[in-house]
Design a protein around this motif. Structure first.
Motif: not given
Length: 97
Positions: A67-83
């Motif tokens: 699950h953590y390796d899914m591209d859509y999860i990686k995109r959310v985690f990347a956005a979390y860095e700012d959010w």
């Protein structure tokens, strides 16, 4: 292996709460369709502290890792860095009895 449960607390900055909420809502269906996902539930607190909560049940550690390796999860985690006001708090659990 035994089922893995996860409780995640997500604390977005106030100005990004709607962004974080929309991002999670956007991954609900895809996550629930993953082969190892038994439950993936988004919750908000009764007292609105601004936090979001995920209750998750996975077939095993490998299913969560996939699950953590899914591209859509990686995109959310990347956005979390700012959010997010602080890192996501993740508690991994196994049923005791």
């Amino acid at each position: 292996m035994t089922e893995l449960s996860v409780f995640a607390t997500i604390r977005p900055k106030p100005e990004h709460k709607s962004d974080a909420l929309a991002a999670i809502e956007g991954i609900l269906s895809a996550t629930r369709a993953e082969p190892g996902c038994h439950r993936f539930e988004l919750n908000v607190g009764v007292e609105d502290t601004g936090a979001l909560y995920l209750v998750e049940h996975w077939a095993d550690d490998a299913a969560l890792d996939a699950h953590y390796d899914m591209d859509y999860i990686k995109r959310v985690f990347a956005a979390y860095e700012d959010w997010l006001a602080e890192p996501v708090e993740i508690v991994r659990m196994r049923r005791h009895a």
